[in-house]
Design a protein around this motif. Structure first.
Motif, PDB file in Angstrom:
ATOM      1  N   LEU A 110       0.810  -1.210   0.000  1.00 58.94           N
ATOM      2  CA  LEU A 110       0.000   0.000   0.000  1.00 58.94           C
ATOM      3  C   LEU A 110       0.846   1.263   0.000  1.00 58.94           C
ATOM      4  CD1 LEU A 110      -2.986  -0.848   2.312  1.00 58.94           C
ATOM      5  CD2 LEU A 110      -2.707  -1.086  -0.130  1.00 58.94           C
ATOM      6  N   ASP A 111       2.146   1.109  -0.122  1.00 58.47           N
ATOM      7  CA  ASP A 111       3.022   2.274  -0.164  1.00 58.47           C
ATOM      8  C   ASP A 111       4.035   2.115  -1.289  1.00 58.47           C
ATOM      9  OD1 ASP A 111       4.126   4.720   0.498  1.00 58.47           O
ATOM     10  OD2 ASP A 111       5.376   3.917   2.099  1.00 58.47           O
ATOM     11  N   GLY A 112       3.519   1.779  -2.469  1.00 61.40           N
ATOM     12  CA  GLY A 112       4.375   1.696  -3.647  1.00 61.40           C
ATOM     13  C   GLY A 112       5.457   0.646  -3.547  1.00 61.40           C
ATOM     14  N   ASP A 113       5.200  -0.427  -2.776  1.00 61.67           N
ATOM     15  CA  ASP A 113       6.170  -1.507  -2.588  1.00 61.67           C
ATOM     16  C   ASP A 113       7.469  -1.032  -1.944  1.00 61.67           C
ATOM     17  OD1 ASP A 113       4.570  -3.566  -3.530  1.00 61.67           O
ATOM     18  OD2 ASP A 113       5.205  -3.310  -5.613  1.00 61.67           O
ATOM     19  N   ALA A 114       7.368  -0.063  -1.047  1.00 62.07           N
ATOM     20  CA  ALA A 114       8.551   0.381  -0.305  1.00 62.07           C
ATOM     21  C   ALA A 114       9.006  -0.717   0.651  1.00 62.07           C
ATOM     22  CB  ALA A 114       8.219   1.645   0.488  1.00 62.07           C
ATOM     23  N   SER A 115      10.306  -0.919   0.732  1.00 56.20           N
ATOM     24  CA  SER A 115      10.861  -1.938   1.621  1.00 56.20           C
ATOM     25  C   SER A 115      10.767  -1.496   3.077  1.00 56.20           C
ATOM     26  CB  SER A 115      12.323  -2.202   1.273  1.00 56.20           C
ATOM     27  OG  SER A 115      12.918  -3.044   2.235  1.00 56.20           O
ATOM     28  N   PHE A 116      10.432  -2.435   3.954  1.00 59.99           N
ATOM     29  CA  PHE A 116      10.425  -2.143   5.387  1.00 59.99           C
ATOM     30  C   PHE A 116      11.390  -3.058   6.141  1.00 59.99           C
ATOM     31  CE2 PHE A 116       6.879  -4.971   4.341  1.00 59.99           C
ATOM     32  CZ  PHE A 116       7.064  -6.031   5.209  1.00 59.99           C
ATOM     33  N   VAL A 117      12.330  -3.688   5.421  1.00 57.40           N
ATOM     34  CA  VAL A 117      13.314  -4.584   6.025  1.00 57.40           C
ATOM     35  C   VAL A 117      14.712  -4.122   5.642  1.00 57.40           C
ATOM     36  CG1 VAL A 117      14.186  -6.952   6.132  1.00 57.40           C
ATOM     37  CG2 VAL A 117      11.720  -6.537   5.992  1.00 57.40           C
ATOM     38  N   ASP A 118      15.587  -3.978   6.615  1.00 56.87           N
ATOM     39  CA  ASP A 118      16.969  -3.583   6.354  1.00 56.87           C
ATOM     40  C   ASP A 118      17.629  -4.544   5.371  1.00 56.87           C
ATOM     41  OD1 ASP A 118      16.717  -1.520   8.121  1.00 56.87           O
ATOM     42  OD2 ASP A 118      17.816  -2.486   9.757  1.00 56.87           O
ATOM     43  N   GLY A 119      18.381  -3.975   4.439  1.00 57.69           N
ATOM     44  CA  GLY A 119      19.195  -4.776   3.545  1.00 57.69           C
ATOM     45  C   GLY A 119      18.482  -5.276   2.308  1.00 57.69           C
ATOM     46  N   ILE A 120      17.215  -4.954   2.158  1.00 56.52           N
ATOM     47  CA  ILE A 120      16.470  -5.416   0.988  1.00 56.52           C
ATOM     48  C   ILE A 120      16.114  -4.212   0.132  1.00 56.52           C
ATOM     49  CG2 ILE A 120      14.336  -6.494   0.181  1.00 56.52           C
ATOM     50  CD1 ILE A 120      14.441  -8.313   2.577  1.00 56.52           C
ATOM     51  N   GLY A 121      16.503  -4.280  -1.123  1.00 51.59           N
ATOM     52  CA  GLY A 121      16.274  -3.164  -2.026  1.00 51.59           C
ATOM     53  C   GLY A 121      14.897  -3.182  -2.642  1.00 51.59           C
ATOM     54  N   PRO A 122      14.724  -2.468  -3.750  1.00 55.84           N
ATOM     55  CA  PRO A 122      13.411  -2.358  -4.394  1.00 55.84           C
ATOM     56  C   PRO A 122      12.896  -3.721  -4.848  1.00 55.84           C
ATOM     57  CG  PRO A 122      14.930  -0.723  -5.260  1.00 55.84           C
ATOM     58  CD  PRO A 122      15.753  -1.660  -4.438  1.00 55.84           C
ATOM     59  N   LYS A 123      11.606  -3.825  -4.890  1.00 60.85           N
ATOM     60  CA  LYS A 123      10.965  -5.051  -5.378  1.00 60.85           C
ATOM     61  C   LYS A 123      11.098  -5.134  -6.899  1.00 60.85           C
ATOM     62  CE  LYS A 123       6.504  -7.403  -5.593  1.00 60.85           C
ATOM     63  NZ  LYS A 123       5.073  -7.353  -5.210  1.00 60.85           N
ATOM     64  N   PRO A 124      11.558  -6.234  -7.440  1.00 65.55           N
ATOM     65  CA  PRO A 124      11.612  -6.390  -8.897  1.00 65.55           C
ATOM     66  C   PRO A 124      10.216  -6.278  -9.503  1.00 65.55           C
ATOM     67  CG  PRO A 124      12.931  -8.075  -7.823  1.00 65.55           C
ATOM     68  CD  PRO A 124      12.158  -7.396  -6.741  1.00 65.55           C
ATOM     69  N   LEU A 125      10.116  -5.641 -10.646  1.00 65.24           N
ATOM     70  CA  LEU A 125       8.813  -5.488 -11.285  1.00 65.24           C
ATOM     71  C   LEU A 125       8.182  -6.838 -11.603  1.00 65.24           C
ATOM     72  CD1 LEU A 125       9.506  -2.521 -13.746  1.00 65.24           C
ATOM     73  CD2 LEU A 125       8.193  -2.469 -11.611  1.00 65.24           C
ATOM     74  N   GLY A 126       9.002  -7.812 -11.886  1.00 71.02           N
ATOM     75  CA  GLY A 126       8.493  -9.148 -12.204  1.00 71.02           C
ATOM     76  C   GLY A 126       8.371 -10.046 -11.001  1.00 71.02           C
ATOM     77  N   ALA A 127       8.440  -9.456  -9.790  1.00 66.88           N
ATOM     78  CA  ALA A 127       8.397 -10.248  -8.554  1.00 66.88           C
ATOM     79  C   ALA A 127       9.407 -11.384  -8.668  1.00 66.88           C
ATOM     80  CB  ALA A 127       6.977 -10.745  -8.284  1.00 66.88           C
TER      81      ALA A 127
END
Length: 550
Positions: A110-127
């Motif tokens: 619900l927030d543009g796939d923003a990460s909420f875990v340290d060390g994990i970057g953006p979510k790949p568009l293809g999951a």
């Protein structure tokens, strides 16, 4: 073994992708700060209950078997959305773990796939449906020789030589899909209604072969079943790279026979409604199937894609264009889930943002009707492009779902006004539908930019604002609907979206979404006020055998 019995009021979240059996890559923990903290108060917890007292012992056992099959879809979706669930959850604190369970990964849906875990970057568009290092260009080029790389029912992985391979779901998920199929076959043996028995057997076979056409047709033919299960790889929202791959999910349903009886007539009116669409004839040349079921259901279990982040309150399936043109679709209204969102979210939003004089128009009947006709409206319009570029879904790719959801919303309003003018809806106050519709725009925009429904509602808000469909009182910060202007704006937006779909012009679709799919400062401030007032964005469900008394 389902892990999502939630008793807290917590925030929405997103899904995430990494290769099966691997943790999210990019950096080691703590090398990159989490983009956001785990938010509080965005979700409110609801017990997903239903009256099962009228079911026979065999039917109650079928519900247990359906839930067992659904849990297998849940496990498969974790892999499609993120990867190794156990490794991710083991490294999180309690708040993060619960949030990751809601989001099926470390990204807030619900927030543009923003990460909420340290060390994990953006979510790949293809999951995790494609290798994280595979570009759109590489996949496009390889798909010329192997079209199944962009097939609905394949996972894409790299071979030892670095080339891309398409692995059918029934092979990649052989353990989970076969276990689900076993449960469906056991349920089929208990089923009395012939249509349900046939569907369950064919759906089990489909999970083992990745050939879903026969089971989709059989699902359309069911008319008298009291129980239902929607299961398998279905929607393509998770694939934001191409919008090509279906994700695993399941709903377990009990039909509300009384409410369903009220709705039976509307599906028969689709061909005449198609003829009246506010668009040139070329864009409404297809005849929608009218052999469709329109019913009300109590949903007793969600799993996989439909349980991730914001929760679905109505279903319009199958997505297969061939089935839609031959038989239409079935529209299932999830009445108990709908009521939960109306009571917990829509009514409080109206008290915050709607002009006091128009709040009397916020009714559950209007919310139910708007949602129902949204689903019916998926059957209107055009499924194949006019220029021979294939289906609308193929031509528009990742933009297709956003425009399709937007189309269904405004055509749903078109249907309501048209049917009311024809006297098909009885004594209704269309003001209820218009004001409830406006309030629902605020509700759905809060689903965020990673949601096709959220973007569709944002486009509609900006388009309606441009056409004077509503006004805003600066002193009270409330909105007032202009009924005539909203009706005109809805027809104009319907024509625009239907034209974009028929033309199959992905560049034009992207430009339209970029123009209208933005949040202005004033709207953002009004949405922020909803959070400040403690109004949740969505619901999470306490669900399972214990909740149902099974």
């Amino acid at each position: 073994m389902h892990r999502y019995l939630l008793g807290l009021a917590i925030v929405l979240a997103a899904c995430s992708p990494t290769p099966e059996g691997e943790s999210p890559t990019t950096t080691t923990p703590h090398e990159v700060a989490a983009e956001k903290a785990v938010p509080k108060g965005t979700y409110t917890s609801v017990r997903l209950e239903a009256d099962l007292s009228g079911l026979s012992d065999d039917q109650r056992e079928m519900v247990r078997l359906f839930i067992a099959a659904a849990d297998q879809m849940d496990d498969a979706f974790w892999i499609q959305a993120y990867g190794d669930q156990a490794t991710l959850l083991a490294g999180l604190d309690d708040d993060q773990r619960r949030f990751a369970e809601i989001n099926y990964g470390p990204w807030d849906r619900l927030d543009g796939d923003a990460s909420f875990v340290d060390g994990i970057g953006p979510k790949p568009l293809g999951a995790n449906l494609y290798p994280a290092d595979a570009s759109q260009e590489e996949i496009d080029q390889a798909a010329q020789a192997n079209p199944q790389l962009k097939g609905l029912y394949t996972m894409v992985r790299r071979g030892d030589d670095g080339s891309l391979a398409a692995i059918p779901y029934h092979e990649f998920f052989s353990e989970t899909y076969n276990a689900a199929a076993d449960s469906l076959e056991k349920a089929a043996a208990l089923a009395v209604e012939p249509g349900l028995k046939k569907y369950l057997g064919l759906r089990a076979e489909a999970l083992r072969t990745s050939d879903y056409l026969a089971s989709d047709m059989a699902w359309m033919d069911m008319k008298d079943n009291q129980l239902d299960v929607v299961i398998g790889p279905i929607e393509t929202y998770e694939d934001k790279l191409f919008g090509a791959k279906a994700a695993s999910e399941a709903y377990v349903l009990v039909k509300d026979l009384e409410w369903s009886g009220r709705l039976a007539r509307y599906a028969q009116l689709l061909p005449s409604l198609q003829e009246g669409l506010p668009v040139p004839d070329a864009y409404k040349q297809e005849t929608p199937g009218s052999d469709a079921d329109l019913g009300a259901y109590e949903v007793v279990y969600y799993a996989g894609d439909c349980n991730a982040g914001s929760k679905t309150i109505a279903i319009n399936l199958p997505n297969d264009e061939q089935v839609q043109l031959e038989k239409g679709t079935r529209r299932l209204q999830l009445k108990n889930a709908m009521r939960a969102k109306f009571d917990r979210i829509l009514l409080p939003i109206s008290q915050q943002l709607i002009d006091p004089e128009q709040r009397k128009h916020i009714t559950f009947d209007a919310f139910f009707a708007n949602t129902m006709f949204h689903e019916v409206a998926h059957g209107l319009g055009i499924k194949n492009t006019l220029n021979g570029a294939g289906t609308v879904r193929e031509a528009l790719g990742a933009h297709a779902s956003k425009l399709e959801e937007g189309k269904a919303d405004v055509l749903g309003l078109y249907m309501i006004t048209s049917l009311a003018d024809q006297g098909e809806l009885g004594q209704v106050d269309l003001g209820d539908n218009f004001v409830t519709f406006m309030t629902s725009i605020f509700r759905s925009i809060r689903f965020g930019a990673s949601s096709a429904h959220g973007v569709a509602n944002l486009i509609r808000f900006n388009f309606f604002a441009e056409h004077g469909a509503f006004s805003r009182d600066e002193a009270t910060r409330t909105y007032r609907v202009d009924f005539d202007a909203m009706n005109t704006a809805a027809n104009a937006l319907s024509a625009k979206i239907l034209t974009l779909q028929g033309d199959g012009d992905a560049d034009a679709a992207e430009a339209f979404i970029s123009q209208y799919g933005v949040i202005g400062d004033q709207l953002q401030a009004d949405l922020d006020s909803l959070g400040e007032a403690g109004i949740p964005v969505d619901v999470v469900f306490e669900q399972g055998l214990d909740v149902l008394g099974l």
